[in-house]
Design a protein around this motif. Structure first.
Motif, PDB file in Angstrom:
ATOM      1  N   LYS A  89       0.830  -1.204   0.000  1.00 39.79           N
ATOM      2  CA  LYS A  89       0.000   0.000   0.000  1.00 39.79           C
ATOM      3  C   LYS A  89       0.867   1.258   0.000  1.00 39.79           C
ATOM      4  CE  LYS A  89      -4.238  -1.678   2.221  1.00 39.79           C
ATOM      5  NZ  LYS A  89      -5.062  -1.563   3.437  1.00 39.79           N
ATOM      6  N   MET A 141       2.289   1.597  -3.508  1.00 40.38           N
ATOM      7  CA  MET A 141       1.203   1.969  -4.432  1.00 40.38           C
ATOM      8  C   MET A 141       0.857   3.447  -4.318  1.00 40.38           C
ATOM      9  SD  MET A 141      -1.438  -1.274  -4.328  1.00 40.38           S
ATOM     10  CE  MET A 141      -2.737  -0.424  -5.209  1.00 40.38           C
ATOM     11  N   ALA A 142       0.855   3.965  -3.095  1.00 42.87           N
ATOM     12  CA  ALA A 142       0.483   5.358  -2.874  1.00 42.87           C
ATOM     13  C   ALA A 142       1.472   6.319  -3.536  1.00 42.87           C
ATOM     14  CB  ALA A 142       0.403   5.644  -1.370  1.00 42.87           C
ATOM     15  N   GLN A 143       2.688   5.856  -3.798  1.00 43.75           N
ATOM     16  CA  GLN A 143       3.712   6.690  -4.433  1.00 43.75           C
ATOM     17  C   GLN A 143       3.634   6.666  -5.957  1.00 43.75           C
ATOM     18  OE1 GLN A 143       7.364   5.115  -2.839  1.00 43.75           O
ATOM     19  NE2 GLN A 143       6.885   5.754  -0.757  1.00 43.75           N
ATOM     20  N   GLN A 144       2.799   5.790  -6.525  1.00 42.40           N
ATOM     21  CA  GLN A 144       2.664   5.663  -7.977  1.00 42.40           C
ATOM     22  C   GLN A 144       1.698   6.723  -8.509  1.00 42.40           C
ATOM     23  OE1 GLN A 144       4.634   3.149  -9.460  1.00 42.40           O
ATOM     24  NE2 GLN A 144       5.314   3.057  -7.340  1.00 42.40           N
ATOM     25  N   ASN A 145       1.939   7.146  -9.755  1.00 38.58           N
ATOM     26  CA  ASN A 145       1.048   8.108 -10.374  1.00 38.58           C
ATOM     27  C   ASN A 145       0.753   7.653 -11.790  1.00 38.58           C
ATOM     28  OD1 ASN A 145      -0.489  10.322 -10.925  1.00 38.58           O
ATOM     29  ND2 ASN A 145       1.221  11.741 -11.088  1.00 38.58           N
ATOM     30  N   VAL A 205      -2.276   6.042  -9.210  1.00 36.09           N
ATOM     31  CA  VAL A 205      -2.267   4.965  -8.221  1.00 36.09           C
ATOM     32  C   VAL A 205      -2.943   3.740  -8.833  1.00 36.09           C
ATOM     33  CG1 VAL A 205      -3.091   4.235  -5.949  1.00 36.09           C
ATOM     34  CG2 VAL A 205      -2.282   6.575  -6.292  1.00 36.09           C
ATOM     35  N   ASN A 218      -4.019  -2.151 -13.054  1.00 41.31           N
ATOM     36  CA  ASN A 218      -5.167  -1.262 -12.963  1.00 41.31           C
ATOM     37  C   ASN A 218      -6.487  -2.000 -13.091  1.00 41.31           C
ATOM     38  OD1 ASN A 218      -3.869   1.209 -12.463  1.00 41.31           O
ATOM     39  ND2 ASN A 218      -3.196   1.235 -14.590  1.00 41.31           N
TER      40      ASN A 218
END
Length: 132
Positions: free
Chosen positions: A38, A41-45, A47, A71
């Motif tokens: 988690k 994942m929160a650092q992905q853009n 998300v 996704n």
């Protein structure tokens, strides 16, 4: 008193039916693994919606584990829910991952995801692939 356990068990059985994504889980993610996934994942853009866990052919012993952000689930995927984290596993990988525990370890030697799979018969010398 016999009525109370029956009611509790009925209530418990209805919970998974309310969410069709929840099925018997072939792979188990520890709390440490869920928190770390988690966090990453929160650092992905943008998300991603979930994590794909699978088995791919290759390596010295025949198979390797794979993890990737996704996704959406594929046509042959099963979706599992771990504390709000969607985990996608394809139908072929399920049979190799049955009973597998995925943990996140952080030690002096290094940190990363560790797979403990009861189906593995042998691993290669470097520990990155396995055979069943």
């Amino acid at each position: 008193m016999a009525t109370t356990p029956t009611q509790n068990s009925e209530t418990h059985t209805h919970a998974p039916a309310a969410n069709p994504e929840v099925k018997t889980q072939p792979v188990i993610l520890t709390d440490n693994a869920i928190v770390k996934v988690k966090e990453i994942m929160a650092q992905q853009n943008p998300v991603p919606s979930g994590l794909r866990v699978g088995v791919v052919g290759g390596g010295c012993s025949g198979f390797s584990y794979s993890m990737a952000f996704e996704n959406t689930a594929g046509m042959m995927d099963k979706t599992f829910n771990f504390d709000g984290l969607k985990v996608y596993v394809d139908a072929t990988s399920i049979m190799y991952l049955n009973g597998c525990v995925v943990d996140y370890v952080d030690t002096l030697e290094g940190s990363g995801f560790k797979f403990e799979n009861p189906n593995v018969k042998s691993t290669c010398g470097c520990g990155s692939s396995f055979s069943v």
